[in-house]
Motif scaffolding. Structure first.
Motif, short mmCIF file in Angstrom:
data_model
loop_
_atom_site.label_atom_id
_atom_site.label_comp_id
_atom_site.label_asym_id
_atom_site.label_seq_id
_atom_site.Cartn_x
_atom_site.Cartn_y
_atom_site.Cartn_z
N UNK A 35 0.83 -1.21 0.00
CA UNK A 35 0.00 0.00 0.00
C UNK A 35 0.86 1.26 0.00
N UNK A 36 1.96 1.22 0.71
CA UNK A 36 2.86 2.36 0.72
C UNK A 36 3.39 2.67 -0.66
N UNK A 37 3.66 1.62 -1.44
CA UNK A 37 4.10 1.82 -2.82
C UNK A 37 3.04 2.45 -3.69
N UNK A 38 1.77 2.20 -3.37
CA UNK A 38 0.67 2.83 -4.12
C UNK A 38 0.48 4.28 -3.68
N UNK A 39 0.62 4.55 -2.39
CA UNK A 39 0.34 5.88 -1.86
C UNK A 39 1.44 6.90 -2.15
N UNK A 40 2.69 6.48 -2.26
CA UNK A 40 3.78 7.43 -2.49
C UNK A 40 3.61 8.24 -3.76
N UNK A 41 3.30 7.63 -4.92
CA UNK A 41 3.14 8.45 -6.12
C UNK A 41 1.91 9.36 -6.06
N UNK A 42 0.90 8.97 -5.30
CA UNK A 42 -0.28 9.84 -5.18
C UNK A 42 0.10 11.12 -4.45
N UNK A 43 0.98 11.01 -3.46
CA UNK A 43 1.47 12.20 -2.77
C UNK A 43 2.21 13.11 -3.74
N UNK A 44 3.04 12.53 -4.59
CA UNK A 44 3.77 13.32 -5.59
C UNK A 44 2.80 14.00 -6.56
N UNK A 45 1.75 13.28 -6.95
CA UNK A 45 0.76 13.86 -7.87
C UNK A 45 0.06 15.05 -7.24
N UNK A 46 -0.30 14.94 -5.98
CA UNK A 46 -0.98 16.05 -5.31
C UNK A 46 -0.04 17.24 -5.20
N UNK A 47 1.23 17.00 -4.93
CA UNK A 47 2.20 18.10 -4.88
C UNK A 47 2.29 18.77 -6.26
N UNK A 48 2.25 17.99 -7.32
CA UNK A 48 2.26 18.56 -8.67
C UNK A 48 1.02 19.41 -8.94
N UNK A 49 -0.13 18.93 -8.51
CA UNK A 49 -1.36 19.72 -8.68
C UNK A 49 -1.29 21.02 -7.87
N UNK A 50 -0.73 20.93 -6.67
CA UNK A 50 -0.56 22.13 -5.85
C UNK A 50 0.41 23.10 -6.52
N UNK A 51 1.48 22.57 -7.11
CA UNK A 51 2.43 23.43 -7.82
C UNK A 51 1.78 24.16 -8.99
N UNK A 52 0.92 23.46 -9.71
CA UNK A 52 0.21 24.10 -10.82
C UNK A 52 -0.69 25.22 -10.31
N UNK A 53 -1.39 24.96 -9.24
CA UNK A 53 -2.28 25.97 -8.67
C UNK A 53 -1.49 27.16 -8.15
N UNK A 54 -0.38 26.89 -7.49
CA UNK A 54 0.42 27.98 -6.93
C UNK A 54 1.13 28.77 -8.03
N UNK A 55 1.46 28.12 -9.15
CA UNK A 55 2.11 28.83 -10.26
C UNK A 55 1.20 29.93 -10.81
#
Length: 96
Positions: A35-55
């Motif tokens: 499960x940790x292997x599944x959740x780690x990339x989701x965290x990265x994806x959310x950070x990417x979405x946040x970066x887009x919003x903050x940009x």
């Protein structure tokens, strides 16, 4: 109209920040498991979405915003593909 758009951007940034914290805690709690292997990339994806919003809040020229936003979206989509593949493999019982 600008006030409404600004309010929506602030709300989205706030919710994504909370999501990053929650997903970080979940990924850390399941570290070393499938499960940790599944959740780690989701965290990265959310950070990417946040970066887009903050940009959108940065005083960038239009062309630069498109480059920065596209880079963040590319990272987010790639992370979600990785998470999907890992989840698919996990549910089918294939070794990681």
């Amino acid at each position: 109209m600008d006030v409404v758009l600004d309010a929506l951007i602030v709300a989205q940034s706030t919710l994504l920040t909370v999501a990053v914290v929650v997903m970080g805690i979940a990924a850390r709690g399941y570290a070393g498991t499938t499960w940790g292997g599944v959740l780690q990339p989701i965290t990265v994806a959310i950070v990417g979405f946040l970066g887009t919003t903050m940009a959108a809040q940065l005083p960038l020229p239009g062309a630069w915003y498109l480059v920065v936003s596209s880079a963040f979206w590319t990272v987010s989509v790639a992370a979600m593909v990785v998470a999907t593949v890992r989840l698919n493999r996990m549910t089918r019982g294939v070794a990681p």
